[in-house]
Structure formats: C-alpha cells, structure tokens
Write an enzyme that holds these catalytic residues in place. Structure first.
Site, PDB file in Angstrom:
ATOM      1  N   TYR A 155      38.618  36.592  24.914  1.00  9.49           N
ATOM      2  CA  TYR A 155      39.342  37.627  25.664  1.00  9.49           C
ATOM      3  C   TYR A 155      39.021  39.010  25.094  1.00  9.49           C
ATOM      4  CZ  TYR A 155      43.405  39.620  28.103  1.00  9.49           C
ATOM      5  OH  TYR A 155      44.226  40.368  28.905  1.00  9.49           O
TER       6      TYR A 155
ATOM      7  N   LYS B 121      37.017  41.873  27.192  1.00 11.73           N
ATOM      8  CA  LYS B 121      37.719  43.113  27.521  1.00 11.73           C
ATOM      9  C   LYS B 121      37.060  44.325  26.862  1.00 11.73           C
ATOM     10  CE  LYS B 121      40.855  41.371  30.205  1.00 11.73           C
ATOM     11  NZ  LYS B 121      40.813  41.697  31.633  1.00 11.73           N
TER      12      LYS B 121
HETATM   13  N1  LIG Z   1      49.983  41.874  31.303  1.00 14.90           N
HETATM   14  C1  LIG Z   1      49.456  42.578  30.305  1.00 14.90           C
HETATM   15  O1  LIG Z   1      50.176  43.145  29.447  1.00 14.90           O
HETATM   16  C2  LIG Z   1      47.967  42.704  30.174  1.00 14.90           C
HETATM   17  C3  LIG Z   1      47.479  43.262  29.000  1.00 14.90           C
HETATM   18  C4  LIG Z   1      46.123  43.473  28.873  1.00 14.90           C
HETATM   19  C5  LIG Z   1      45.292  43.118  29.929  1.00 14.90           C
HETATM   20  N2  LIG Z   1      45.788  42.551  31.055  1.00 14.90           N
HETATM   21  C6  LIG Z   1      44.859  42.217  32.142  1.00 14.90           C
HETATM   22  O2  LIG Z   1      45.396  42.652  33.372  1.00 14.90           O
HETATM   23  C7  LIG Z   1      44.918  41.804  34.426  1.00 14.90           C
HETATM   24  C8  LIG Z   1      46.077  41.254  35.219  1.00 14.90           C
HETATM   25  O3  LIG Z   1      46.834  40.412  34.368  1.00 14.90           O
HETATM   26  P1  LIG Z   1      48.333  39.956  34.633  1.00 14.90           P
HETATM   27  O4  LIG Z   1      49.074  40.233  33.399  1.00 14.90           O
HETATM   28  O5  LIG Z   1      48.830  40.494  35.927  1.00 14.90           O
HETATM   29  O6  LIG Z   1      48.145  38.371  34.685  1.00 14.90           O
HETATM   30  P2  LIG Z   1      48.035  37.355  35.918  1.00 14.90           P
HETATM   31  O7  LIG Z   1      47.578  36.074  35.341  1.00 14.90           O
HETATM   32  O8  LIG Z   1      49.307  37.353  36.680  1.00 14.90           O
HETATM   33  O9  LIG Z   1      46.921  37.994  36.855  1.00 14.90           O
HETATM   34  C9  LIG Z   1      45.561  37.644  36.844  1.00 14.90           C
HETATM   35  C10 LIG Z   1      45.195  37.178  38.242  1.00 14.90           C
HETATM   36  O10 LIG Z   1      43.780  36.981  38.321  1.00 14.90           O
HETATM   37  C11 LIG Z   1      43.544  35.830  39.120  1.00 14.90           C
HETATM   38  N3  LIG Z   1      42.222  35.315  38.811  1.00 14.90           N
HETATM   39  C12 LIG Z   1      41.831  34.721  37.655  1.00 14.90           C
HETATM   40  N4  LIG Z   1      40.530  34.375  37.727  1.00 14.90           N
HETATM   41  C13 LIG Z   1      40.091  34.768  38.955  1.00 14.90           C
HETATM   42  C14 LIG Z   1      38.835  34.697  39.599  1.00 14.90           C
HETATM   43  N5  LIG Z   1      37.777  34.138  38.997  1.00 14.90           N
HETATM   44  N6  LIG Z   1      38.721  35.216  40.846  1.00 14.90           N
HETATM   45  C15 LIG Z   1      39.785  35.773  41.462  1.00 14.90           C
HETATM   46  N7  LIG Z   1      41.018  35.856  40.903  1.00 14.90           N
HETATM   47  C16 LIG Z   1      41.161  35.364  39.648  1.00 14.90           C
HETATM   48  C17 LIG Z   1      44.665  34.878  38.753  1.00 14.90           C
HETATM   49  O11 LIG Z   1      44.875  33.865  39.730  1.00 14.90           O
HETATM   50  C18 LIG Z   1      45.834  35.840  38.586  1.00 14.90           C
HETATM   51  O12 LIG Z   1      46.574  35.985  39.800  1.00 14.90           O
HETATM   52  C19 LIG Z   1      44.052  40.740  33.747  1.00 14.90           C
HETATM   53  O13 LIG Z   1      42.703  41.135  33.763  1.00 14.90           O
HETATM   54  C20 LIG Z   1      44.585  40.745  32.331  1.00 14.90           C
HETATM   55  O14 LIG Z   1      43.637  40.253  31.413  1.00 14.90           O
HETATM   56  C21 LIG Z   1      47.117  42.331  31.203  1.00 14.90           C
END
Ligand SMILES: NC(=O)c1ccc[n+]([C@@H]2O[C@H](COP(=O)([O-])OP(=O)(O)OC[C@H]3O[C@@H](n4cnc5c(N)ncnc54)[C@H](O)[C@@H]3O)[C@@H](O)[C@H]2O)c1
Length: 330
Positions: free
Chosen positions: A164, A168
């Site tokens: 990850y 990232k």
């Molecule tokens: N929530 C946080 O604090 C946080 C922190 C750092 C980074 N992020 C990043 O933000 C983004 C959104 O995360 P989130 O927290 O809403 O989590 P989340 O798991 O709810 O959202 C990620 C979404 O991506 C979809 N997905 C995964 N692989 C896929 C693919 N190959 N094709 C299409 N869709 C796909 C999943 O089904 C999911 O709905 C991600 O990239 C995550 O790594 C989130």
C-alpha cells in the site's frame, strides 16, 4: 464574504471506486454542482462487509436531481471501457478522479510479488489505465483535471502495509510528471492523501486513532477539497496535499545539503552521518523535477555543471521555492 459556488454545468467526470466511502462523496458533490458523473466501482468486499455498488450511488444522485451513470469495470483491466462508457453516454470528458484502491498485501517475503500485486496494480496500473484512456478526451475538451489518490502511508506504514505504501508513494511522482505533460493542453494533475472514516479505516485496530477519525474526519471535507481541485479555475498542478477534516496541507519531497567525501573510501561516509541526516530547514531544497535535483547536487559539490544552472540561466531555480512553475490558468 460570500463565495460563488463552484459549478460544473455541462462537464463530465469519472470517479473510480465510487460505490462507497470517499469516492461516493466525491461523486455526490460533483453531481450536486451540475457535473454529469460516471460512477465506477467493481465492488470489492472487505472484512465481510457488503461490496459497494456504483448503481446505488447513481440512484442517490438521480434522486437528488443529478445526472450519473453506473459502471462496474475493474480499473486495472478496463480503463479504456470505463472512459468509453463515459464518452458514449455524455459525449465528452473533463475530469478524472482516480479513487479506487485496496490495502491488502502483508509483510515482505518471497511470495510478496503475488500477494502485493492487486494493491499495487489497483492504485498504480489502475490510475494509469483510466487516466491514459481519458487523456486524449481531456485534450479534446480543451483541458481537464485529474486527481490521484495517495495516502499518508507515503510516510511509511507498519503492519505489513508495504504494498500500500509503495503504491501510494508512486502517486507523488506521477502527479509531478503528468502535470508537466498536461501543462500545454491545460490539464492539471494533483494527488491527495485523504483522511476519512470509511470502511477502510474502520479496519484499523480500535484505539485513539480510530476514535479521532470517527469523530473528526468525515468524508465530506475531503470531497470538498477534491471538488475544488477539479474546478477549471483552480490554479494548482503537480501538487500533493494531505486532506482531512476541513484542513489541507501541501506535501513536499525535500533534500538536505548532504555530506561529501573527497576520496573513494566507503569508510569515509561514517564521518558524514550528521550531514547526511541533517534536517535544518535552512539547508533543505524542494526540487521541482529531476533536473532541478541534479542542479542541487552540483551546487552542493561546489560545481555549476553548466551555465544554464547559474542565476539567470534556463535551468536556474530557487531551491527553497517549489511552486513558481504553477500554471496559473491551466
Ligand atoms: N479512508 C482513508 O482515511 C484513506 C486514507 C488514505 C488513502 N485512502 C484512499 O482513498 C481511496 C478511497 O478509500 P475509502 O477509504 O473510501 O475506502 P473504500 O474501500 O470504501 O473505497 C475504495 C473503493 O474502490 C473500489 N475498488 C477497489 N478496487 C477496484 C478496482 N480494481 N476497480 C474499481 N473499483 C475498485 C472498492 O470496491 C471500493 O468501493 C482509496 O484509494 C484509499 O486507498 C483512504
């Protein structure tokens, strides 16, 4: 003071991974402001929670009077189909928010390539596939906006999160380089490191951090910043921002003056440890590109490599000012 609402009437956006969490919030806020949105999500299950669906978010947008279409392709393998669907449906494309991501992988080890592949591919290959397919359409639209989703894991993450963290971190350099490619076509590319309470962060072990996230980091403030980045009047490109709870801060890769040895003896570096690890801000440079970084090396070796690096030269730059090449009205 009243601020005019940022509008996106007539424009079209793709938001990947938008069936829930942050992506859903980005899609809803863009649609509320007049943007037509392709809501993409392949529906990845984690920890027994139901898989998110793009169609449920499309229904929410439609119920609020907005325009959206659902797509359930995988960003890694079907970037072209995702873009084609948006263009077929709405006839143009202006904005791509690469939000899809997964956070599996585990610790390093002989089988790490297989275990880490999905996490690295979803963020890196997925962002490249969707953005690459979108690029000619953004050029044809006279410019556009691309958002990449990085993570605080760029700063390092324990607990077997190497995949990850690596995936990232790639978004930092990608934002820089694509911003450069997009400049002449009016395409701005930025990355965010979001912080929000979602099903992803709900997987963290309960403790002070999860309490903090649950109380102070809803998804909407991140969406608000992303929507700002997506607007054609926002004069920022090539940047990475940490975003959460209504705050955002610029994240920069810095380099110190470094140490230096005058012989080829590896043992000589031991005496340079202090200089190597020094973090005195006065001695930090913020290179805007690899060319500037080489200029910084040369300067600290006491050598001007070419006259182009000297003040007034074509490659001259202020090592403490990372942003004077912002595009203004990109
Ligand atoms: N929530 C946080 O604090 C946080 C922190 C750092 C980074 N992020 C990043 O933000 C983004 C959104 O995360 P989130 O927290 O809403 O989590 P989340 O798991 O709810 O959202 C990620 C979404 O991506 C979809 N997905 C995964 N692989 C896929 C693919 N190959 N094709 C299409 N869709 C796909 C999943 O089904 C999911 O709905 C991600 O990239 C995550 O790594 C989130």
């Amino acid at each position: 003071m009243t601020v005019a609402e940022l509008r996106f009437d007539g424009l079209v956006a793709i938001v990947t991974g938008a069936g829930g969490g942050l992506g859903r919030a980005h899609a809803l806020m863009l649609a509320e402001r007049g943007c037509r949105v392709l809501v993409n999500d392949v529906g990845v299950e984690i920890a027994g929670q139901p898989a998110p669906t793009a169609s449920s978010v499309v229904a929410e947008i439609a119920a609020a009077g907005g325009a959206a279409v659902a797509d359930d392709h995988d960003v890694v393998t079907h970037g072209d189909a995702i873009v084609a669907r948006a263009v077929e449906e709405y006839g143009r494309l202006d904005i791509v928010v690469n939000n899809a991501g997964v956070a599996s992988g585990g610790p390093i080890g002989p089988d790490a390539p297989a275990r880490w592949a999905t996490t690295i591919a979803t963020t890196l290959a997925g962002s490249v596939a969707v953005t690459g397919a979108a690029w000619p359409h953004l050029v044809a639209a006279g410019g556009g906006r691309v958002v990449l989703t990085a993570s605080q894991a760029m700063f390092g993450a324990g607990g077997g999160a190497g995949a990850y963290s690596a995936a990232k971190s790639a978004m930092y350099g990608l934002a820089r380089s694509l911003a450069d490619e997009g400049r002449r076509s009016g395409i701005a590319v930025n990355a965010i490191m979001p912080t929000a309470w979602t099903r992803l962060t709900q997987l963290l072990p309960p403790g002070p951090i999860t309490e903090l996230l649950g109380e102070h980091f809803p998804v909407e403030p991140v969406a608000s910043f992303v929507v700002w980045l997506c607007h054609r009047d926002t004069p920022v490109s090539g940047e990475t921002f940490s975003v959460g709870g209504g705050r955002a801060g610029r994240v920069m890769l810095a380099e110190n003056r470094g140490g230096r040895i005058d012989d080829l003896d590896p043992a000589s570096w031991t005496a340079q440890l202090r200089e190597l690890l020094d973090v005195d801000p006065v001695g930090l440079a913020l290179p805007r590109s690899m060319v500037h970084e080489v200029a910084w090396q040369a300067a600290n070796l006491g050598r001007a490599v070419t006259s182009a690096y000297r003040p007034g030269g074509a490659l001259a730059w202020d090592p403490h000012e990372p942003g004077d090449d912002h595009p203004g009205a990109v």
